[in-house]
Design a protein around this motif. Sequence first.
Motif: not given
Length: 709
Positions: A138-142, A174-176, A202-203
């Motif tokens: 879940l965190r990887l996909v904004p 996502a932060t980067i 990409s996300f």
Amino acid sequence: MNRKLGIIILFSAAVAAFFIFDLHTLLNFETLKSQNEALKATVEAQFLVSALVFFVGYVLVTGMSLPGAAIMSLAAGALFGLWPAVVLVSFGSTFGATIAFLMSRTLLRDWVQTKFGNQLAPMNAGIEKEGGFYLFGLRLVPLFPFFVINLLMGLTPIKTLRFMWVSQLGMLPATIVFVNAGTQLGQLESVSGLLSPALIMSFVALGVFPLIAKKILNGIKANAVLRKYKKPKNFDTNLIVIGAGSAGLVSSLIAATVKAKVTLIEKHQMGGDCLNTGCVPSKALIRSAKASYTINNSQDYGIKASGEVDFAAVMSRVHNIIKTIEPHDSVERYTSLGVDCEQGEARIISPWEVEVNGQTISAPNIILASGARPLVPPFPGLDQVAYATSDNVWELTELPKRLLVLGGGPIGCELAQSFSRLGAEVTQLDMAPRILPREDKEISTLMTERFEAEGINVLTNHKTTAFENVDGENWCLAESDGDDVRVPFDLVLIAIGRKANVTNMGLEALNIELNPQGTVAVNEYGCTSIPTIYACGDVAGPYQFTHMASHQAWFATVNSLFGKFKKFKIDYSVVPWATFTDPEVARVGLNETDAKEQGIAVEVTRYDLAEHDRAIADGETIGFVKVLTSPGKDKILGATIVGAHGGELIGEFVLAMKHGLGLGKIMGTIHIYPTMLEANKFAAANWRKARKPEGLLNWVQKYHNWRRS
């Protein structure tokens, strides 16, 4: 309560201040671009102070789930540079997320789990087992809102520390991306420029990573278990199935149908318990007992008759029925279907090999379907008296004059009533406070009254302590409310449960995990702790029903043969069962007892068979249809039918629950008159009557009055 109130006040004040002082107007793209140079100058002059202020602000915004985190991430990149900004945003977002997580947990989790605990049970189990994977994905996909994930995870059992470090890792890519975009702030025209189709894809690709990682991790775990065993270079067959009961037969048939080479091993009788000692003989006996009861009560139907029971002939009929059905489960039939059948005792010697009759057979997968047997506790003195179980009671040729049935579950109740109707003096004894304890109390009471009316002596709250034979007389010693009780009998039938067949098959040597109940532990796919070995049916539980054994067998077989490509979770969402007493007791889903214990709000609708035309004509008016629905809705949460043919009638509710059909659909379906099946429709009609729109009907009545005037 004071802590919760304090959190609510603090949160409300922060949110109010955010909007009252128009702080939200500062956190937009236009303001950031226009103030970029001035803010940069401030940061260059006081870097550490600026970084600290930014960090605290970021934590507050994300912790309070306020809008603006994305803009602040851009600002961090523009003001502090790539890597300092990555550190600030990464830790700031993690701390903020954890604050929101803990607020949700403190304020809402107890209430949500209490109110929806039953519905959330599967999710809770999944989170406890693999919550890190779910959160990481879940965190990887904004596309999944940051604050929603925080709040939802707070309602689950995931540990706080795990939530923190998994969140930090999952949000890092996502932060980067966002921070790096902020370093190029001058080239961006709007926030939407960040979310190009390529970037979104990409996300999404990043979101698939946890699934791939999970598959890799499962492979590593499997190899860790299997590497101490020598894997055969080639296999003799595709699948080995141990046990030719319902689960094993279905597994073998499915495998052969999809053209797999399958070997079925049975040490005793094809067909297992169901054919030889369970479902088939018991239903044959129940039918003979029903005929005897009907003849002996023929005056109720205007017929003068009396029937003398020839017990030997009754048992002969039972065995003839077994022989009639036997070809369906025979070696000859399954061999003709492409199954290699082996008669002998199987022993698993490795994750891929089974030894039988002195030979070793190898296969990529093994299915354990060895069933269960009657549980016979080591009561003191049991070896001194005559006793039987559901396995060998079919060998009787003479009706015992006094039969003691130990056990108040379905098997004990079915056999107690049958033997009583065939002429035995039956005493049914159980340590539980009522017979059929899995059903609602009113059903236990109804069946107890029916049994006692038929002459059965029902003794509940009686704990058996020992047996003894004194001067040729058999006695059962029991305790009840502190008093010693002695019950005489000629034969005791022990029907207090069943025990999984897990011994002498090599399971101990392979350290195959067992449940506390003694059944083989399997995961949601039917796989044991050895990745190549599956289990289904009574040996695995949790439901020891023939139809559930067949149901589980499909999943175990398909997952073992095709699990490298796709696995299917065993579906336990709608599980029906029936006790074939007279009247029958059939159920699917919740009953009132379950709903109360699990804190599930329900509405109960009931229809009594005493009002049913066909039941009255047949003289089968004892019983009812009871349906549990969601409050204010016709969604069926469970149904119980007590009455003639209840095992057949419950099927309509099973179908409805499986496919999401409500009582309205049942009521709108044409049912043949006069049939017992109409009882289901009448129950649905009762649900509708209780909810008729009285206000609207008053206006309708006025309309009719007007038309007559």
